[in-house]
Design a protein around this motif. Structure first.
Motif, PDB file in Angstrom:
ATOM      1  N   LEU A  39       0.847  -1.196   0.000  1.00 59.46           N
ATOM      2  CA  LEU A  39       0.000   0.000   0.000  1.00 59.46           C
ATOM      3  C   LEU A  39       0.886   1.250   0.000  1.00 59.46           C
ATOM      4  O   LEU A  39       1.496   1.594   1.022  1.00 59.46           O
ATOM      5  N   ALA A  90       7.494  -8.076   8.343  1.00 59.36           N
ATOM      6  CA  ALA A  90       6.190  -7.916   9.006  1.00 59.36           C
ATOM      7  C   ALA A  90       5.020  -7.931   8.018  1.00 59.36           C
ATOM      8  O   ALA A  90       3.877  -7.873   8.455  1.00 59.36           O
ATOM      9  N   ALA A  91       5.289  -8.017   6.709  1.00 54.56           N
ATOM     10  CA  ALA A  91       4.172  -8.073   5.752  1.00 54.56           C
ATOM     11  C   ALA A  91       3.404  -9.365   5.992  1.00 54.56           C
ATOM     12  O   ALA A  91       4.005 -10.434   6.122  1.00 54.56           O
ATOM     13  N   ILE A 136       1.682 -15.404   0.611  1.00 54.61           N
ATOM     14  CA  ILE A 136       2.078 -14.105   1.175  1.00 54.61           C
ATOM     15  C   ILE A 136       2.875 -14.298   2.464  1.00 54.61           C
ATOM     16  O   ILE A 136       4.009 -13.828   2.595  1.00 54.61           O
ATOM     17  N   TYR A 181      -3.586 -19.708   8.352  1.00 52.47           N
ATOM     18  CA  TYR A 181      -2.768 -18.687   9.017  1.00 52.47           C
ATOM     19  C   TYR A 181      -1.750 -19.368   9.950  1.00 52.47           C
ATOM     20  O   TYR A 181      -0.550 -19.067   9.911  1.00 52.47           O
ATOM     21  N   PRO A 211       3.942 -12.713  18.186  1.00 49.11           N
ATOM     22  CA  PRO A 211       3.068 -11.878  19.028  1.00 49.11           C
ATOM     23  C   PRO A 211       1.758 -12.582  19.377  1.00 49.11           C
ATOM     24  O   PRO A 211       1.280 -13.443  18.639  1.00 49.11           O
ATOM     25  N   ILE A 214      -2.540  -8.227  19.082  1.00 49.54           N
ATOM     26  CA  ILE A 214      -2.036  -6.853  19.120  1.00 49.54           C
ATOM     27  C   ILE A 214      -3.020  -5.936  18.398  1.00 49.54           C
ATOM     28  O   ILE A 214      -3.578  -6.311  17.348  1.00 49.54           O
TER      29      ILE A 214
END
Ligand SMILES: NC(=O)c1ccc[n+]([C@@H]2O[C@H](COP(=O)([O-])OP(=O)(O)OC[C@H]3O[C@@H](n4cnc5c(N)ncnc54)[C@H](O)[C@@H]3O)[C@@H](O)[C@H]2O)c1
Length: 277
Positions: A39, A90-91, A136, A181, A211, A214
């Motif tokens: 983006l 982090a994508a 991804i 995921y 994590p 978050i």
């Protein structure tokens, strides 16, 4: 002395959430940052925030599923800042159709996730979605790391390097995200451990952050969950709250910096105590 003085960092997914918080935190600590994101507006805004605080950054429009984009991202670090020492991947997406910040789309795409009958959910699993999430989150992470490590080796800046992948508690716990995921994040954790061994001889440390829940665009959808489901999730967090992006950025800063010089092949879980059971 700034903790990342003289370092050049690439942060994928740097336009939002954990990636943006990490890019800002790294710049505060003296790193020059290549912000990479799908983006453009979001990534450019991260750069603007860094520059207005007196830091150095540049934006690269990148789809992490593209090897060519990842190569351009790594080249940018070398050409713009003459080095590449730290990479944070982090994508990532929650579903194949996920677009960060598109709450309506996320709500629609996530509906299938909360199928009341999990056996039915498994049988009806959308294989296109499975493939997109793996492309991804897992293969995208691999391609970003491949391009960056190649640049680090070619440019002679590998020694002292640090790669930080973003996995999830979903890599180890079946109740923290969809099947695809969790599988993608378990794969990210596996790449991290394997690479830690493969790159140790070059002086590159490789660690992961897993994590808990978050507060970002990715979890904004949780407000639409059935209340009982949300209570169940929050009830598993001993601290009784979700984490903030800054709390993850601080973990990334530690792993990126020389303070973590004896850490490699490790996963840190900033998760409010989720894994205390
Ligand atoms: N928020 C959480 O609770 C949480 C927990 C564990 C792990 N994670 C992981 O942290 C990472 C960051 O997530 P977030 O919560 O900050 O979400 P986010 O949506 O706020 O940020 C993700 C960023 O990744 C970018 N992105 C997505 N696909 C891309 C692609 N193909 N190429 C380049 N950029 C792409 C998005 O545009 C966005 O800017 C993800 O990998 C996510 O799985 C998040």
């Amino acid at each position: 002395m700034a903790r990342l003085a003289g370092k050049v960092a690439v942060v994928t997914g740097g336009g939002n959430g954990l990636g943006r918080a990490t890019a800002l935190r790294f710049a505060e600590e003296g790193a020059a940052v290549v912000v990479a994101d799908l983006l453009d507006g979001a990534g450019e805004e991260t750069v603007r925030l860094i520059e207005s605080a007196g830091g150095r950054a540049t934006f690269v429009s990148v789809d992490v599923t593209s090897r060519a984009d990842n190569d351009r991202m790594a080249r940018t670090a070398i050409e713009a800042f003459d080095g590449l020492h730290v990479v944070v991947t982090a994508a990532g997406v929650a579903t194949g159709e996920y677009v960060s910040g598109d709450l309506e789309g996320a709500q629609k795409a996530m509906r299938a996730r909360f199928e009341p009958d999990p056996a039915r959910g498994f049988v009806d699993l959308d294989l296109d979605d499975w493939q997109s999430v793996l492309d991804i989150n897992l293969t995208g992470t691999l391609k970003s790391l491949q391009a960056c490590v190649a640049a680090m080796l070619d440019h002679g800046c590998a020694a002292g390097g640090s790669l930080v992948t973003i996995a999830s508690i979903g890599a180890k716990h079946p109740d923290a995200g969809s099947l695809q995921y969790g599988a993608s994040k378990a794969g990210v954790w596996w790449i991290t451990k394997k690479l830690a061994r493969d790159l140790v001889g070059k002086g590159i440390r490789v660690n992961s952050i897993g994590p808990g829940f978050i507060e970002t665009n990715m979890t904004a959808i949780m407000q639409f969950m059935p209340p009982a489901r949300l209570d169940h999730i929050l009830g598993q967090i001993p601290m009784g709250r979700m984490g903030t992006p800054l709390e993850i950025a601080n973990a990334a800063l530690f792993l990126a910096s020389d303070e973590a010089s004896y850490f490699t092949g490790e996963i840190l879980h900033p998760d409010g105590g989720f894994f205390t059971d």
